[in-house]
Design a protein around this motif. Structure first.
Motif, PDB file in Angstrom:
ATOM      1  N   LEU A  54      -4.598  43.642  29.100  1.00  0.00           N
ATOM      2  CA  LEU A  54      -4.804  42.596  28.098  1.00  0.00           C
ATOM      3  C   LEU A  54      -4.993  41.252  28.778  1.00  0.00           C
ATOM      4  O   LEU A  54      -5.890  40.475  28.422  1.00  0.00           O
ATOM      5  N   PHE A  55      -4.170  40.975  29.772  1.00  0.00           N
ATOM      6  CA  PHE A  55      -4.283  39.702  30.490  1.00  0.00           C
ATOM      7  C   PHE A  55      -5.652  39.574  31.139  1.00  0.00           C
ATOM      8  O   PHE A  55      -6.288  38.518  31.091  1.00  0.00           O
ATOM      9  N   ARG A  56      -6.113  40.653  31.759  1.00  0.00           N
ATOM     10  CA  ARG A  56      -7.419  40.619  32.433  1.00  0.00           C
ATOM     11  C   ARG A  56      -8.545  40.344  31.439  1.00  0.00           C
ATOM     12  O   ARG A  56      -9.441  39.546  31.709  1.00  0.00           O
ATOM     13  N   GLN A  57      -8.497  40.976  30.282  1.00  0.00           N
ATOM     14  CA  GLN A  57      -9.552  40.782  29.293  1.00  0.00           C
ATOM     15  C   GLN A  57      -9.499  39.379  28.683  1.00  0.00           C
ATOM     16  O   GLN A  57     -10.534  38.772  28.399  1.00  0.00           O
ATOM     17  N   ARG A  58      -8.309  38.858  28.477  1.00  0.00           N
ATOM     18  CA  ARG A  58      -8.198  37.488  27.945  1.00  0.00           C
ATOM     19  C   ARG A  58      -8.748  36.484  28.952  1.00  0.00           C
ATOM     20  O   ARG A  58      -9.406  35.514  28.581  1.00  0.00           O
ATOM     21  N   GLY A  93     -13.893  45.260  20.813  1.00  0.00           N
ATOM     22  CA  GLY A  93     -12.949  45.408  19.710  1.00  0.00           C
ATOM     23  C   GLY A  93     -11.503  45.269  20.121  1.00  0.00           C
ATOM     24  O   GLY A  93     -10.599  45.529  19.317  1.00  0.00           O
ATOM     25  N   LEU A  94     -11.225  44.832  21.351  1.00  0.00           N
ATOM     26  CA  LEU A  94      -9.856  44.610  21.822  1.00  0.00           C
ATOM     27  C   LEU A  94      -9.358  43.258  21.307  1.00  0.00           C
ATOM     28  O   LEU A  94     -10.006  42.225  21.535  1.00  0.00           O
ATOM     29  N   ILE A  95      -8.232  43.253  20.616  1.00  0.00           N
ATOM     30  CA  ILE A  95      -7.695  42.011  20.051  1.00  0.00           C
ATOM     31  C   ILE A  95      -7.124  41.145  21.168  1.00  0.00           C
ATOM     32  O   ILE A  95      -6.221  41.570  21.903  1.00  0.00           O
ATOM     33  N   ILE A  96      -7.652  39.917  21.287  1.00  0.00           N
ATOM     34  CA  ILE A  96      -7.193  39.015  22.351  1.00  0.00           C
ATOM     35  C   ILE A  96      -6.455  37.795  21.806  1.00  0.00           C
ATOM     36  O   ILE A  96      -5.762  37.112  22.561  1.00  0.00           O
ATOM     37  N   ASP A  97      -6.577  37.510  20.508  1.00  0.00           N
ATOM     38  CA  ASP A  97      -5.843  36.389  19.901  1.00  0.00           C
ATOM     39  C   ASP A  97      -5.616  36.666  18.423  1.00  0.00           C
ATOM     40  O   ASP A  97      -6.466  37.284  17.756  1.00  0.00           O
ATOM     41  N   THR A  98      -4.477  36.210  17.895  1.00  0.00           N
ATOM     42  CA  THR A  98      -4.192  36.288  16.461  1.00  0.00           C
ATOM     43  C   THR A  98      -3.504  35.001  16.024  1.00  0.00           C
ATOM     44  O   THR A  98      -2.853  34.335  16.832  1.00  0.00           O
ATOM     45  N   GLU A  99      -3.635  34.684  14.754  1.00  0.00           N
ATOM     46  CA  GLU A  99      -2.975  33.502  14.193  1.00  0.00           C
ATOM     47  C   GLU A  99      -2.888  33.684  12.686  1.00  0.00           C
ATOM     48  O   GLU A  99      -3.689  34.412  12.086  1.00  0.00           O
ATOM     49  N   GLY A 100      -1.912  33.049  12.040  1.00  0.00           N
ATOM     50  CA  GLY A 100      -1.786  33.126  10.589  1.00  0.00           C
ATOM     51  C   GLY A 100      -0.362  33.381  10.154  1.00  0.00           C
ATOM     52  O   GLY A 100       0.599  32.929  10.790  1.00  0.00           O
ATOM     53  N   ASP A 101      -0.201  34.129   9.053  1.00  0.00           N
ATOM     54  CA  ASP A 101       1.100  34.407   8.459  1.00  0.00           C
ATOM     55  C   ASP A 101       1.939  35.250   9.432  1.00  0.00           C
ATOM     56  O   ASP A 101       1.564  36.374   9.778  1.00  0.00           O
TER      57      ASP A 101
END
Length: 657
Positions: A54-58, A93-101
């Protein structure tokens, strides 16, 4: 179809493969693709990659993350009220960031709708992220339209984010939430956010193109007899002579439909010199970076003549191993980056480097210390450096803080490297790997032998923390821990102690930042064992010596007449030495037969006192940019800019036709 009918259609498809005509086309197509991928309907969660991967892809998609940062941060407020979250993925399709509720983010972990979750159709069947990827268009998937039963508790709307230049899909923006929160307007919101991200990317690309053009203009005189190509980070040729374009097509056996340089987009920037040498044998490569990030290159095809010193200097840039063969400088001598002059000797003889051939020294090594205040600063720095005391250098932008830091490194007598770090350019998520590196095999795709990180690169040498006033709070905590025990631990590796001389610099008021809670006071106390401040250029008494030193590095054959020197001295120089260097480069590029004439004086007067770009250079940069956009069509370039074709030809250095 309502959800009850969709659920019944899904059950019939699972049992018999039957699809009703009423089912939305993209949902029906996606169900069939999911079956082709052999996705089990009882799959309860998406695959989750390891933390290191995940770190590498971000890190790989940091430009996309920066472009989406404001949109994601803004969503924190309005999506909390909507019980939804906004998601950013990479092209796979790899999730690299999220935000919200926060409650929805927590609920999403049950199906791995979180950082590291892979949401392509092949991984988890029909879903907005994967289906938007597969169909390359905005998609909304609600409830029972999902292929896997467990995911049918969700509703989501997704849109691809495309490269503004070539249209390649860079990632996906998605809005997700529990199925009970379904809102048909979510797709419109996702589309708007996607367009906002693409707009930010387009603006960043334009700024990088302008930086590339300005870099080329500043050094164009060095390559007056050569053919050049100006290439951006995506491998697009922004500017180049027809001979240079033909040479690269011929060497690469290109059919002309797609520039052979486009392959550079897929390569790490460190691999560019080798690939460009393969595409154009014998060329010199001048790599261009901004904030420690590669933004392009100038490829120089030398005329058939004996190489000049400037050409040899460029070639040495391409072969770092050649530099290691050079004998090490004697420590007892001051570094060539700093020239000391007392007031009396300065009046007798200008304190500038000896005249050389037309080689262009790096601007980072040009520094003059003839002013008494600057001399006092330098002497204090030398004493502190000899004792390995942490040094904090203050001063306005362009006053020479990095040059002074390099002199401190030389004065310390340390044999290790001088490693500069732009603190403002380190994203929070990349801090650990950038500073501490990673071990071989730490994650999939890790470089063979691992990467040492900036701190280990500075082991035995000097770590220079530039723009420390803009350091992210997360980095402050990491740095404080490092200073406490001088121990690093690479990702997947063992702990190691390091020996580092620490120098920092800032143009910000750190005391105010401490008062506002943006900078840690305990870190400030560790950094400023010695604190010095470089004066503004307009406050220095050695202005003429600085001018002569800079012009010698830009064009040794250029002389500054007294009227021109007086005109320069009368300016306020808000950009200090950096702004002065830009003005002198324009003077050298003016091509006037008599430097210092009224034409040169007019050129100086064209630049507003608070800005560093002349109208002539701005017009030239615009012409070159539009000329690149129109694929070299002079008539179309002239039409778009509202100028004559002759004006365009002159900007391109060609004879009007």
């Amino acid at each position: 179809m309502d959800q009850r009918d969709v659920r019944a259609a899904w059950e019939r498809f699972v049992e018999r493969g039957a699809l009703p005509n009423e089912l939305r086309t993209h949902v029906a197509n996606s169900w069939q693709r999911s079956r082709g991928h052999q996705v089990a309907i009882d799959r309860d969660k998406a695959p989750l990659v390891a933390e290191a991967e995940l770190f590498r892809q971000r890190a790989k998609h940091v430009s996309l993350r920066h472009a989406a940062r404001n949109a994601l941060e803004s969503s924190r407020t309005f999506l909390s009220d909507a019980h939804s979250i906004m998601i950013l993925t990479d092209p796979s399709g790899l999730i690299i960031d999220t935000e919200g509720d926060a409650r929805v983010i927590d609920a999403g972990r049950a199906v791995h709708l979180e950082h590291g979750g892979r949401w392509s159709e092949a991984d988890i069947g029909t879903n907005a992220i994967g289906t938007a990827m597969a169909e390359a268009r905005p998609v909304q998937i609600h409830g029972a339209e999902h292929f896997c039963a467990e995911v049918q508790r969700w509703t989501c709307a997704a849109v691809p984010v495309r490269d503004p230049v070539d249209g390649e899909v860079l990632g996906i923006v998605d809005i997700s939430g529990p199925a009970t929160t379904f809102n048909p307007h979510s797709l419109a919101l996702a589309v708007c956010v996607g367009q906002q991200v693409e707009s930010v990317l387009a603006r960043a690309i334009k700024e990088d193109h302008e930086r590339l053009l300005q870099h080329y203009l500043a050094k164009r005189a060095l390559w007056a007899a050569d053919d050049c190509l100006l290439i951006d980070r995506r491998g697009t040729i922004l500017h180049g002579s027809e001979l240079a374009r033909k040479a690269i097509r011929d060497n690469a056996r290109s059919d002309g439909h797609d520039p052979p340089t486009r392959i550079l987009k897929r390569l790490d920037f460190s691999e560019w010199p080798a690939k460009l040498k393969e595409l154009i044998p014998g060329a010199s490569i001048d790599l261009v970076a901004h904030d420690d990030t590669g933004i392009g290159a100038v490829v120089v095809l030398h005329a058939r003549r004996r190489l000049t010193a400037a050409d040899r200097g460029l070639q040495k840039q391409d072969h770092p191993a050649d530099l290691r063969k050079q004998p090490a400088p004697t420590r007892s001598l001051p570094p060539p980056s700093l020239r000391f002059c007392d007031e009396t000797s300065a009046l007798r003889q200008p304190c500038v480097p000896p005249r050389r051939s037309r080689s262009l020294p790096s601007p980072a090594t040009s520094f003059v210390a003839a002013d008494p205040a600057v001399q006092a600063v330098v002497r204090r720095v030398e004493v502190a450096a000899a004792r390995q005391m942490p040094i904090l250098i203050r001063g306005e932008t362009g006053t020479g803080k990095e040059q002074l830091a390099r002199h401190a490194h030389a004065a310390s007598g340390r044999s290790g490297a001088f490693v500069p770090v732009n603190c403002a350019a380190l994203p929070d998520s990349l801090i650990e790997a950038e500073l501490f590196g990673y071990a071989e095999g730490a994650f999939t795709g890790a470089r063979r032998g691992g990467a040492p990180g900036l701190v280990q690169e500075a082991d035995g040498g000097t770590l220079f923390l530039d723009e420390i006033g803009d350091m992210p709070v997360a980095l402050q905590a990491v740095l404080l821990r490092l200073i406490d025990d001088w121990t690093v631990r690479p990702v997947g590796g063992a702990r190691k102690r390091v020996d580092i001389f620490l120098v920092s610099a800032t143009n910000a008021g750190l005391e105010a930042a401490v008062a506002e809670g943006r900078f840690r006071s305990d870190l400030l106390y560790r950094l400023n064992t010695l604190e010095v401040t470089l004066p503004r250029l307009r406050e220095r008494t050695d202005f003429e010596l600085v001018v002569r030193h800079l012009i010698d590095g830009i064009d040794p054959g250029c002389e500054i007449a007294p009227p021109t020197m007086a005109a320069l001295a009368s300016r306020p120089w808000p950009g200090n030495i950096r702004e002065l260097r830009n003005i002198l480069a324009r003077i050298a590029l003016a091509g006037d037969d008599e430097p210092g004439s009224s034409a040169i004086a007019d050129l100086i007067g064209q630049a507003p006192p608070a800005k560093s770009g002349s109208l002539q250079d701005m017009q030239l940069a615009s012409i070159l940019a539009v000329h690149a956009e129109t694929a070299g069509n002079v008539s179309e370039t002239a039409r778009r800019l509202g100028v004559s074709r002759n004006t365009v030809y002159r900007a391109l250095g060609q004879t009007p036709r």
